[in-house]
Design a protein around this motif. Structure first.
Motif, PDB file in Angstrom:
ATOM      1  N   ALA A 142       0.842  -1.188   0.000  1.00  0.00           N
ATOM      2  CA  ALA A 142       0.000   0.000   0.000  1.00  0.00           C
ATOM      3  C   ALA A 142       0.880   1.242   0.000  1.00  0.00           C
ATOM      4  O   ALA A 142       2.105   1.158  -0.043  1.00  0.00           O
ATOM      5  CB  ALA A 142      -0.909  -0.016   1.218  1.00  0.00           C
ATOM      6  N   LYS A 143       0.242   2.402   0.096  1.00  0.00           N
ATOM      7  CA  LYS A 143       0.969   3.668   0.067  1.00  0.00           C
ATOM      8  C   LYS A 143       0.387   4.610   1.110  1.00  0.00           C
ATOM      9  O   LYS A 143      -0.824   4.702   1.269  1.00  0.00           O
ATOM     10  CB  LYS A 143       0.825   4.281  -1.328  1.00  0.00           C
ATOM     11  CG  LYS A 143       1.627   5.534  -1.549  1.00  0.00           C
ATOM     12  CD  LYS A 143       1.483   5.981  -3.006  1.00  0.00           C
ATOM     13  CE  LYS A 143       2.339   7.192  -3.288  1.00  0.00           C
ATOM     14  NZ  LYS A 143       2.170   7.648  -4.668  1.00  0.00           N
ATOM     15  N   ARG A 144       1.281   5.320   1.803  1.00  0.00           N
ATOM     16  CA  ARG A 144       0.885   6.376   2.739  1.00  0.00           C
ATOM     17  C   ARG A 144       1.627   7.632   2.313  1.00  0.00           C
ATOM     18  O   ARG A 144       2.844   7.603   2.159  1.00  0.00           O
ATOM     19  CB  ARG A 144       1.237   5.991   4.168  1.00  0.00           C
ATOM     20  CG  ARG A 144       0.482   4.763   4.653  1.00  0.00           C
ATOM     21  CD  ARG A 144       0.789   4.451   6.086  1.00  0.00           C
ATOM     22  NE  ARG A 144       0.117   5.351   6.996  1.00  0.00           N
ATOM     23  CZ  ARG A 144      -1.079   5.108   7.533  1.00  0.00           C
ATOM     24  NH1 ARG A 144      -1.737   4.023   7.228  1.00  0.00           N
ATOM     25  NH2 ARG A 144      -1.627   5.969   8.365  1.00  0.00           N
ATOM     26  N   VAL A 145       0.909   8.721   2.110  1.00  0.00           N
ATOM     27  CA  VAL A 145       1.488   9.969   1.600  1.00  0.00           C
ATOM     28  C   VAL A 145       1.215  11.080   2.595  1.00  0.00           C
ATOM     29  O   VAL A 145       0.070  11.337   2.953  1.00  0.00           O
ATOM     30  CB  VAL A 145       0.883  10.335   0.217  1.00  0.00           C
ATOM     31  CG1 VAL A 145       1.495  11.620  -0.307  1.00  0.00           C
ATOM     32  CG2 VAL A 145       1.086   9.214  -0.780  1.00  0.00           C
ATOM     33  N   LEU A 146       2.281  11.739   3.044  1.00  0.00           N
ATOM     34  CA  LEU A 146       2.190  12.844   3.994  1.00  0.00           C
ATOM     35  C   LEU A 146       2.657  14.114   3.298  1.00  0.00           C
ATOM     36  O   LEU A 146       3.575  14.066   2.487  1.00  0.00           O
ATOM     37  CB  LEU A 146       3.094  12.535   5.191  1.00  0.00           C
ATOM     38  CG  LEU A 146       2.899  13.343   6.456  1.00  0.00           C
ATOM     39  CD1 LEU A 146       1.522  13.092   7.050  1.00  0.00           C
ATOM     40  CD2 LEU A 146       3.954  12.961   7.480  1.00  0.00           C
ATOM     41  N   PRO A 147       2.039  15.281   3.585  1.00  0.00           N
ATOM     42  CA  PRO A 147       2.453  16.509   2.894  1.00  0.00           C
ATOM     43  C   PRO A 147       3.877  16.924   3.227  1.00  0.00           C
ATOM     44  O   PRO A 147       4.357  16.698   4.336  1.00  0.00           O
ATOM     45  CB  PRO A 147       1.467  17.571   3.366  1.00  0.00           C
ATOM     46  CG  PRO A 147       0.733  16.996   4.493  1.00  0.00           C
ATOM     47  CD  PRO A 147       0.979  15.522   4.532  1.00  0.00           C
ATOM     48  N   LEU A 148       4.524  17.533   2.254  1.00  0.00           N
ATOM     49  CA  LEU A 148       5.860  18.074   2.437  1.00  0.00           C
ATOM     50  C   LEU A 148       5.819  19.121   3.537  1.00  0.00           C
ATOM     51  O   LEU A 148       4.945  19.974   3.559  1.00  0.00           O
ATOM     52  CB  LEU A 148       6.350  18.708   1.131  1.00  0.00           C
ATOM     53  CG  LEU A 148       7.748  19.293   1.134  1.00  0.00           C
ATOM     54  CD1 LEU A 148       8.771  18.196   1.355  1.00  0.00           C
ATOM     55  CD2 LEU A 148       8.017  19.992  -0.181  1.00  0.00           C
ATOM     56  N   GLY A 149       6.741  19.050   4.475  1.00  0.00           N
ATOM     57  CA  GLY A 149       6.791  20.038   5.555  1.00  0.00           C
ATOM     58  C   GLY A 149       5.672  19.881   6.562  1.00  0.00           C
ATOM     59  O   GLY A 149       5.289  20.834   7.202  1.00  0.00           O
ATOM     60  N   ALA A 150       5.117  18.681   6.704  1.00  0.00           N
ATOM     61  CA  ALA A 150       3.984  18.477   7.597  1.00  0.00           C
ATOM     62  C   ALA A 150       4.312  18.858   9.032  1.00  0.00           C
ATOM     63  O   ALA A 150       3.464  19.321   9.764  1.00  0.00           O
ATOM     64  CB  ALA A 150       3.530  17.020   7.548  1.00  0.00           C
ATOM     65  N   VAL A 151       5.549  18.682   9.427  1.00  0.00           N
ATOM     66  CA  VAL A 151       5.929  18.995  10.803  1.00  0.00           C
ATOM     67  C   VAL A 151       6.800  20.242  10.853  1.00  0.00           C
ATOM     68  O   VAL A 151       6.570  21.146  11.651  1.00  0.00           O
ATOM     69  CB  VAL A 151       6.675  17.805  11.442  1.00  0.00           C
ATOM     70  CG1 VAL A 151       7.146  18.155  12.825  1.00  0.00           C
ATOM     71  CG2 VAL A 151       5.762  16.585  11.489  1.00  0.00           C
ATOM     72  N   ASP A 152       7.782  20.352   9.996  1.00  0.00           N
ATOM     73  CA  ASP A 152       8.787  21.398  10.120  1.00  0.00           C
ATOM     74  C   ASP A 152       8.290  22.801   9.822  1.00  0.00           C
ATOM     75  O   ASP A 152       8.722  23.757  10.444  1.00  0.00           O
ATOM     76  CB  ASP A 152       9.968  21.092   9.192  1.00  0.00           C
ATOM     77  CG  ASP A 152      10.623  19.770   9.547  1.00  0.00           C
ATOM     78  OD1 ASP A 152      10.548  19.404  10.736  1.00  0.00           O
ATOM     79  OD2 ASP A 152      11.181  19.120   8.666  1.00  0.00           O
ATOM     80  N   GLU A 153       7.360  22.971   8.876  1.00  0.00           N
ATOM     81  CA  GLU A 153       6.978  24.308   8.443  1.00  0.00           C
ATOM     82  C   GLU A 153       5.695  24.827   9.082  1.00  0.00           C
ATOM     83  O   GLU A 153       5.281  25.933   8.813  1.00  0.00           O
ATOM     84  CB  GLU A 153       6.804  24.311   6.915  1.00  0.00           C
ATOM     85  CG  GLU A 153       8.078  23.993   6.170  1.00  0.00           C
ATOM     86  CD  GLU A 153       7.852  23.908   4.669  1.00  0.00           C
ATOM     87  OE1 GLU A 153       6.750  24.251   4.206  1.00  0.00           O
ATOM     88  OE2 GLU A 153       8.782  23.496   3.965  1.00  0.00           O
ATOM     89  N   THR A 154       5.028  24.052   9.927  1.00  0.00           N
ATOM     90  CA  THR A 154       3.771  24.490  10.502  1.00  0.00           C
ATOM     91  C   THR A 154       4.008  25.094  11.886  1.00  0.00           C
ATOM     92  O   THR A 154       4.937  24.731  12.581  1.00  0.00           O
ATOM     93  CB  THR A 154       2.774  23.313  10.620  1.00  0.00           C
ATOM     94  OG1 THR A 154       3.402  22.260  11.339  1.00  0.00           O
ATOM     95  CG2 THR A 154       2.363  22.832   9.249  1.00  0.00           C
ATOM     96  N   PRO A 155       3.129  26.039  12.298  1.00  0.00           N
ATOM     97  CA  PRO A 155       3.300  26.651  13.609  1.00  0.00           C
ATOM     98  C   PRO A 155       3.124  25.635  14.734  1.00  0.00           C
ATOM     99  O   PRO A 155       2.368  24.684  14.589  1.00  0.00           O
ATOM    100  CB  PRO A 155       2.195  27.711  13.667  1.00  0.00           C
ATOM    101  CG  PRO A 155       1.352  27.540  12.467  1.00  0.00           C
ATOM    102  CD  PRO A 155       1.990  26.541  11.569  1.00  0.00           C
ATOM    103  N   THR A 156       3.810  25.846  15.828  1.00  0.00           N
ATOM    104  CA  THR A 156       3.756  24.893  16.941  1.00  0.00           C
ATOM    105  C   THR A 156       2.574  25.147  17.860  1.00  0.00           C
ATOM    106  O   THR A 156       2.306  24.337  18.733  1.00  0.00           O
ATOM    107  CB  THR A 156       5.052  24.959  17.763  1.00  0.00           C
ATOM    108  OG1 THR A 156       5.210  26.296  18.256  1.00  0.00           O
ATOM    109  CG2 THR A 156       6.237  24.551  16.935  1.00  0.00           C
TER     110      THR A 156
END
Length: 192
Positions: A142-156
């Motif tokens: 199967a395949k799992r796709v996560l957006p680029l920058g899902a953790v690093d570029e979003t506000p904390t």
């Protein structure tokens, strides 16, 4: 006095109720919700609900929204609009497509878990720009796709979504729309 996650969650629940009953418009709700998650003291939380039917001094624990599973079985199901996101959700796609659009959803907790199980199907989760997402699920053929920058570029200071579950001969895809491009169209960011 310092505010804890429980205090922020209670204010978020009151704000969600105010949005659902028309006491707040979506922009005001988003602004106050962002301020609630960024608040470090109870004094910062109090004004966010002062003009609403339930003030911060009267907050009681709120029943979580329904966590009934959403299932697409040999069909396409779409969940979107302004709906309260429960602390834990179950999403199932069995030979079908399930779209969970969180762009206008109301987060009643700082962290939510979505158990995404795709068996010969597709689960697509569309994120708002202010959340962090972690994919902790598994895949087999199967395949799992996560957006680029899902953790690093979003506000904390925004909500966090943890995606668990399994993909078996299927796909779990997480997308985040980015700033409009050109004549009002949306572009998508995706990690492949």
């Amino acid at each position: 006095m310092r505010a804890g996650d429980v205090d922020r969650d209670r204010v978020a629940a009151v704000l969600a109720d105010a949005l659902a009953t028309g006491h707040l418009d979506p922009e005001e709700h988003a602004s106050r919700l962002e301020a609630a998650y960024a608040a470090r003291t109870l004094a910062e939380l109090h004004p966010l609900t002062l003009d609403l039917p339930v003030s911060a001094s009267e907050l009681q624990p709120v029943e979580p929204p329904s966590a009934r599973p959403v299932t697409a079985l040999f069909s396409k199901v779409r969940r979107g609009g302004q709906w309260p996101v429960p602390p834990t959700s179950v999403a199932r796609a069995r030979w079908g497509k399930l779209v969970i659009d969180l762009r206008q959803a109301v987060f009643t907790r700082r962290e939510v878990v979505i158990e995404a199980d795709a068996l010969c199907g597709l689960i697509e989760i569309i994120l708002p720009p202010h959340v962090r997402v972690y994919d902790e699920g598994g895949a087999f053929f199967a395949k799992r796709v996560l957006p680029l920058g899902a953790v690093d570029e979003t506000p904390t200071d925004g909500p966090t979504i943890r995606i668990t579950g399994r993909a078996l001969l299927g796909q779990v895809r997480v997308r985040r729309p980015r700033a409009a491009s050109g004549a009002g169209g949306h572009a998508w960011r995706e990690w492949r």
